[in-house]
Design an enzyme around this catalytic site. Sequence first.
Site, short mmCIF file in Angstrom:
data_model
loop_
_atom_site.label_atom_id
_atom_site.label_comp_id
_atom_site.label_asym_id
_atom_site.label_seq_id
_atom_site.Cartn_x
_atom_site.Cartn_y
_atom_site.Cartn_z
N ARG A 41 6.48 -11.06 -3.40
CA ARG A 41 6.57 -12.09 -3.42
C ARG A 41 5.78 -12.68 -4.55
NH1 ARG A 41 8.39 -15.67 0.71
NH2 ARG A 41 7.09 -16.77 -0.02
N LYS A 59 9.66 3.25 9.21
CA LYS A 59 9.67 3.22 10.67
C LYS A 59 8.76 2.01 10.50
CE LYS A 59 5.63 6.35 11.80
NZ LYS A 59 5.23 4.98 12.77
N HIS A 105 8.17 10.80 16.24
CA HIS A 105 7.76 12.02 15.84
C HIS A 105 7.65 13.81 16.27
CE1 HIS A 105 5.66 9.56 12.20
NE2 HIS A 105 5.00 8.55 12.37
N ASP A 152 0.49 -1.67 -0.26
CA ASP A 152 -0.47 -0.76 0.02
C ASP A 152 0.80 1.31 0.18
OD1 ASP A 152 -3.09 1.65 -0.34
OD2 ASP A 152 -1.64 2.00 2.39
#
EC number: 1.1.1.49
Length: 495
Positions: A45, A147, A239, A15
Amino acid sequence: MSSKVIVTIFGASGDLAKRKLYPSLFRLYQSGNLSKHFAVIGTARRPWSKEYFESVVVESILDLADSTEQAQEFASHFYYQSHDVNDSEHYIALRQLQAELNEKYQAEHNKLFFLSMAPQFFGTIAKHLKSENIVDGKGFERLIVEKPFGTDYATASKLNDELLATFDEEQIFRIDHYLGKEMIQSIFAVRFANLIFENVWNKDFIDNVQITFAERLGVEERGGYYDQSGALRDMVQNHTLQLLSLLAMDKPASFTKDEIRAEKIKVFKNLYHPTDEELKEHFIRGQYRSGKIDGMKYISYRSEPNVNPESTTETFTSGAFFVDSDRFRGVPFFFRTGKRLTEKGTHVNIVFKQMDSIFGEPLAPNILTIYIQPTEGFSLSLNGKQVGEEFNLAPNSLDYRTDATATGASPEPYEKLIYDVLNNNSTNFSHWDEVCASWKLIDRIEKLWAENGAPLHDYKAGSMGPQASFDLLEKFGAKWTWQPDITYRQDGRLE
């Protein structure tokens, strides 16, 4: 100048790649920062063909393209290889494809690797990149990692050691997309290009600093992940502390990546480590219960899909950090971050000390507010005379917002950060020393909470967090500057 490079994305079917990476690379292509001499290898994959991969890329950028032809021309630079990160043969095939594309696009052996996958695969990928001679010392070789960089100091340190077996620290770019936001990068300009601020940006004039990361959404479909993470790991370790470092750092000797990074690292090394008792007093956690905002009812966190119905994971955290430096010693840096709050917004409030009044009434403090999202800009509250015959004082606001045209023209965070990597500018990325220092402090808070050494407060969906967050500031003689819930209640929008 246009970059010559072969970009390899591990996790190309995911995504993030579709929503952020392909559009960002396309904007760099539109602006001429990528042109003829680049190619992108996507690995995952799934058994995709090059043609299908191109169609995925085109679909992700079609709204940005001037024409279908432009989108297709850009996508023609994309190549796909089905890939098992544990299979050495697949890396050999990847090396061969890279060599072919380097020759075809005259990329001068420059390589950029983007690990858009779960962190547990980072070490395996890095090891194979070296053992299969994909990282060969020819051209520049840079690695971008997403992250979270570990889940505590121990896992982060292990991960870092695995990456350092293949890459030097200067080649590793730990990405935090918040640092690519325009207004966060504008903090440098506000601080260091304005004499009125830089001369008073210290403990003699600043009473406290407030950092708010507020989200109106709940955990949505991320319940399973979030229940293992929580607000402290998800938002504060990266952050919040990165933003704090920009606010608290000393003026660098020059505006170069090395000087800026050196000053940021000093802030992390100067973070005050509270006593166990101070940890209990200075850091609070909360979890949202059901509530109603604008007539819409929201369920509690424990009722969310894929969340343990007895979960003690925090969806809100608030606290006070201190930086033990000559500039800011004793000044609290308050933060709060949470889900299902009144309003979405990321704000920084610099609250200056109150002046002694000669007018017979107390003066409101001057406050500099930096708006990071959803709007961008800043405001400065000043005391002035109210219009009328009487000499009455009231705070007035000097307000600036970036207009929609300028905001639309500014680079997206990932676009800006990838551009920085291509130009070897590490200013807006986390150095290992910063990650190390932040995890060591966060681990102590997590340990306290895991041992139930501090209460888990609840708060109603639509509020700005539990009462304990407001009580915390009162202990320091302060109060939260941004309180949108007050207006919502007055307007009947909260129940």
